[in-house]
Design an enzyme around this catalytic site. Structure first.
Site, mmCIF file in Angstrom:
data_model
loop_
_atom_site.group_PDB
_atom_site.id
_atom_site.type_symbol
_atom_site.label_atom_id
_atom_site.label_comp_id
_atom_site.label_asym_id
_atom_site.label_seq_id
_atom_site.Cartn_x
_atom_site.Cartn_y
_atom_site.Cartn_z
ATOM 1 N N GLY A 221 -1.556 -10.367 8.741
ATOM 2 C CA GLY A 221 -1.112 -11.752 8.894
ATOM 3 C C GLY A 221 -0.862 -12.378 7.531
ATOM 4 N N GLU B 253 4.011 -3.379 10.697
ATOM 5 C CA GLU B 253 4.919 -3.153 9.573
ATOM 6 C C GLU B 253 6.361 -3.195 10.090
ATOM 7 O OE1 GLU B 253 4.284 -2.553 6.205
ATOM 8 O OE2 GLU B 253 2.251 -3.109 6.686
ATOM 9 N N LYS C 100 0.818 -1.237 0.000
ATOM 10 C CA LYS C 100 0.000 0.000 0.000
ATOM 11 C C LYS C 100 0.840 1.269 0.000
ATOM 12 C CE LYS C 100 0.312 -2.001 4.165
ATOM 13 N NZ LYS C 100 -0.086 -3.225 4.796
ATOM 14 N N LYS D 92 -3.901 3.567 2.695
ATOM 15 C CA LYS D 92 -5.050 2.748 2.270
ATOM 16 C C LYS D 92 -6.237 3.639 1.915
ATOM 17 C CE LYS D 92 -3.537 -1.179 4.992
ATOM 18 N NZ LYS D 92 -3.488 -1.736 6.344
ATOM 19 N N GLU E 94 -5.549 -6.149 -4.255
ATOM 20 C CA GLU E 94 -6.606 -6.289 -3.240
ATOM 21 C C GLU E 94 -6.029 -6.374 -1.833
ATOM 22 O OE1 GLU E 94 -10.284 -6.462 -3.896
ATOM 23 O OE2 GLU E 94 -9.810 -5.758 -1.896
ATOM 24 N N ILE F 275 -10.018 -8.759 3.223
ATOM 25 C CA ILE F 275 -11.377 -8.273 2.901
ATOM 26 C C ILE F 275 -11.415 -7.754 1.457
ATOM 27 C CG2 ILE F 275 -13.236 -6.713 3.577
ATOM 28 C CD1 ILE F 275 -12.028 -6.503 6.334
ATOM 29 N N GLY G 194 3.546 -10.533 14.341
ATOM 30 C CA GLY G 194 3.732 -10.342 12.895
ATOM 31 C C GLY G 194 2.690 -9.422 12.270
ATOM 32 N N ASP H 249 -0.023 4.298 7.428
ATOM 33 C CA ASP H 249 -0.482 3.122 6.687
ATOM 34 C C ASP H 249 -1.983 3.243 6.374
ATOM 35 O OD1 ASP H 249 -0.018 0.181 5.873
ATOM 36 O OD2 ASP H 249 -1.729 0.047 7.230
HETATM 37 N N1 LIG Z 1 1.994 -9.024 6.774
HETATM 38 C C1 LIG Z 1 0.820 -8.448 6.665
HETATM 39 O O1 LIG Z 1 -0.059 -8.580 7.520
HETATM 40 C C2 LIG Z 1 0.520 -7.610 5.451
HETATM 41 C C3 LIG Z 1 -0.821 -7.264 5.154
HETATM 42 C C4 LIG Z 1 -1.084 -6.502 4.013
HETATM 43 C C5 LIG Z 1 -0.043 -6.067 3.215
HETATM 44 N N2 LIG Z 1 1.250 -6.395 3.555
HETATM 45 C C6 LIG Z 1 2.322 -5.897 2.700
HETATM 46 O O2 LIG Z 1 3.018 -7.007 2.158
HETATM 47 C C7 LIG Z 1 4.401 -6.656 1.967
HETATM 48 C C8 LIG Z 1 5.290 -7.655 2.672
HETATM 49 O O3 LIG Z 1 5.009 -7.635 4.044
HETATM 50 P P1 LIG Z 1 5.457 -8.850 4.985
HETATM 51 O O4 LIG Z 1 4.816 -8.613 6.284
HETATM 52 O O5 LIG Z 1 5.236 -10.159 4.302
HETATM 53 O O6 LIG Z 1 7.016 -8.557 5.093
HETATM 54 P P2 LIG Z 1 8.172 -9.564 5.571
HETATM 55 O O7 LIG Z 1 7.605 -10.722 6.321
HETATM 56 O O8 LIG Z 1 9.195 -8.711 6.234
HETATM 57 O O9 LIG Z 1 8.773 -10.148 4.217
HETATM 58 C C9 LIG Z 1 9.355 -9.280 3.326
HETATM 59 C C10 LIG Z 1 10.061 -10.105 2.257
HETATM 60 O O10 LIG Z 1 10.555 -9.180 1.289
HETATM 61 C C11 LIG Z 1 11.898 -9.554 0.950
HETATM 62 N N3 LIG Z 1 12.572 -8.318 0.527
HETATM 63 C C12 LIG Z 1 12.697 -7.160 1.190
HETATM 64 N N4 LIG Z 1 13.372 -6.248 0.460
HETATM 65 C C13 LIG Z 1 13.680 -6.857 -0.713
HETATM 66 C C14 LIG Z 1 14.355 -6.445 -1.886
HETATM 67 N N5 LIG Z 1 14.863 -5.209 -1.994
HETATM 68 N N6 LIG Z 1 14.468 -7.322 -2.898
HETATM 69 C C15 LIG Z 1 13.960 -8.573 -2.797
HETATM 70 N N7 LIG Z 1 13.303 -9.021 -1.697
HETATM 71 C C16 LIG Z 1 13.176 -8.183 -0.675
HETATM 72 C C17 LIG Z 1 12.467 -10.126 2.223
HETATM 73 O O11 LIG Z 1 13.536 -10.986 1.889
HETATM 74 P P3 LIG Z 1 14.421 -11.717 3.025
HETATM 75 O O12 LIG Z 1 13.582 -12.867 3.471
HETATM 76 O O13 LIG Z 1 15.634 -12.132 2.302
HETATM 77 O O14 LIG Z 1 14.674 -10.698 4.096
HETATM 78 C C18 LIG Z 1 11.261 -10.908 2.761
HETATM 79 O O15 LIG Z 1 11.206 -12.208 2.239
HETATM 80 C C19 LIG Z 1 4.550 -5.220 2.496
HETATM 81 O O16 LIG Z 1 4.396 -4.327 1.421
HETATM 82 C C20 LIG Z 1 3.367 -5.072 3.432
HETATM 83 O O17 LIG Z 1 2.944 -3.721 3.566
HETATM 84 C C21 LIG Z 1 1.555 -7.166 4.624
#
Ligand SMILES: NC(=O)c1ccc[n+]([C@@H]2O[C@H](COP(=O)([O-])OP(=O)(O)OC[C@H]3O[C@@H](n4cnc5c(N)ncnc54)[C@H](OP(=O)(O)O)[C@@H]3O)[C@@H](O)[C@H]2O)c1
Length: 389
Positions: free
Chosen positions: A267, A154, A69, A169, A93, A100, A151, A165
């Site tokens: 999550g 952010e 986002k 959105k 989405e 949702i 988890g 954030d």
């Molecule tokens: N988690 C949630 O609840 C949620 C909900 C909605 C949206 N999001 C969005 O989803 C995205 C990811 O969130 P997350 O919680 O899954 O984060 P996360 O658990 O920290 O995972 C981030 C992943 O991105 C990889 N990464 C980071 N920088 C990179 C780069 N420059 N090049 C290649 N790979 C890279 C990391 O690699 P390494 O494993 O090597 O560190 C890791 O595997 C974010 O934009 C977040 O805003 C998350």
């Protein structure tokens, strides 16, 4: 679904993974330059790197699914242009309320003229923190640490707790709800980082629950007011009962009245469900058409509204120089004073004194007052629904 994962790009090459090593690379160009890859799923927590990846993917004719986002809200206009220029779908989405399906519903189902408002708890992390504070009496730092451990936060928790954030959105929701293209940085945004014990006490004494709400509301002249702020929510409000990492969105339309969407807003698995749904939609060439924007919107964002505001002041001196249009109550509390009243939104946007340390801002229920009501002086203390205060 006939999808095949060809390569996964990560940041740390030496981190243990639960899939064969040959699947991974740390070089995004390996994916972006591969002509056989036709879909890029961007799920990284680095908004700048994500922007370059998505830009290159769209420009190379690859469809993109993203949950980022921050990156999307920060580059909406350019990303819209790239989709149109290269005629490739860009679906996101998961970027609003994770599991949702709010974007696709706003995009497809709700006609522009009938939609009256969208309001919701759109950030699972802050909702989790507020729930832990209200229900378990935790202090803010403990509640934040729990959200991070689970988890839900952010990588940079300031994005959650300062409301950024949610503002990101909201700017995406404004586009799909009302065809308004705007930068999140222009929206009024208060987070939960300044809330303190006296605000929780005020909420409990008045039967309210504090929630961080993102709101876009159509006014009687057709303009749209949009902002993010903590708000006292009454028990009759569906959002009052959205707890922990759950999100809830109330969509208000002229004929259907209010409809309520509820589900996990954070999550890994919840987010993955929306990502999979987008991937699946690519099978039938689904893409957002941005019809409301394309139609030439009659809706404009306005900052000409008044808000019903509660402000808590740890230092009473800070309560003397702020510009309430009307002041309704002023109470001494154990940790300072609290004031309620009517404030023009421009005051909250432009006057940094509302953002001083030790000053908390929470909106009261039914918080928007249109300016004609104030100018006509029809708005009085007796009519402001604050009788119980
Ligand atoms: N988690 C949630 O609840 C949620 C909900 C909605 C949206 N999001 C969005 O989803 C995205 C990811 O969130 P997350 O919680 O899954 O984060 P996360 O658990 O920290 O995972 C981030 C992943 O991105 C990889 N990464 C980071 N920088 C990179 C780069 N420059 N090049 C290649 N790979 C890279 C990391 O690699 P390494 O494993 O090597 O560190 C890791 O595997 C974010 O934009 C977040 O805003 C998350």
């Amino acid at each position: 679904m006939q999808a095949h994962i060809r390569k996964v790009c990560i940041r740390q090459g030496d981190k243990p993974r639960n899939a064969p090593a040959a699947l991974f690379t740390t070089d995004a160009d390996v994916l972006l330059d591969d002509p056989e890859i036709n879909v890029v799923v961007e799920l990284i927590d680095d908004a700048d790197a994500a922007y370059h990846i998505v830009r290159k993917a769209l420009s190379s004719g690859k469809a993109v699914v993203s949950a980022n986002k921050r990156m999307i809200a920060g580059h909406l206009e350019e990303l819209l242009g790239l989709q149109q220029k290269f005629k490739v779908p860009f679906l996101y989405e998961a970027a609003c309320c994770a599991s949702i399906p709010v974007i696709r519903n706003l995009e497809e189902y709700y006609d522009n003229d009938l939609l009256r408002g969208v309001s919701g708890i759109v950030n699972g992390s802050t909702n989790y923190i507020l729930t832990k504070i209200a229900e378990e009496g935790l202090a803010f730092p403990e509640a934040l640490a729990l959200a991070q451990k689970a988890g839900f936060a952010e990588s940079d928790p300031a994005l959650d707790i300062e409301g950024t954030d949610a503002a990101n959105k909201l700017s995406i929701l404004l586009l799909h709800a009302f065809g308004i293209l705007t930068s999140p940085s222009g929206l009024l945004c208060f987070g939960i980082d300044k809330l303190g014990a006296q605000d929780s006490t005020f909420a409990a004494e008045n039967g309210y629950v504090i929630k961080l709400i993102a709101r876009a509301q159509k006014l009687s002249d057709g303009s749209i007011a949009a902002f993010v702020a903590p708000q006292f929510v009454e028990p009759e409000d569906k959002l009052c009962h959205v707890d922990n990492e759950y999100n809830g969105v109330v969509i208000e339309s002229s004929f259907a009245d209010k409809q309520f969407f509820y589900g996990k807003g954070a999550g890994g698995l919840a987010t993955a469900s929306a990502v999979l749904s987008d991937l699946s939609a690519l099978r039938y060439q689904y893409s957002y058409e941005y019809r409301k924007l394309a139609r030439g919107t009659t809706h404009e964002l306005t900052n000409d509204i008044y808000l019903k505001v509660y402000a808590g002041f740890e230092d009473a001196k800070n309560a003397t120089d702020l510009n309430f249009h009307e002041e309704w109550t002023r109470q001494k509390t154990e940790s300072g004073i609290s004031v309620t009243g009517l404030v023009h939104i421009s005051q909250l946007l432009e006057d940094d004194r509302w953002r001083r340390p030790g000053v908390s801002v929470v909106l009261l229920p039914d918080c928007i007052v249109e300016p004609q009501l104030v100018v006509a002086q029809e708005f009085t203390v007796a009519g402001c629904e604050l009788g119980e205060l």
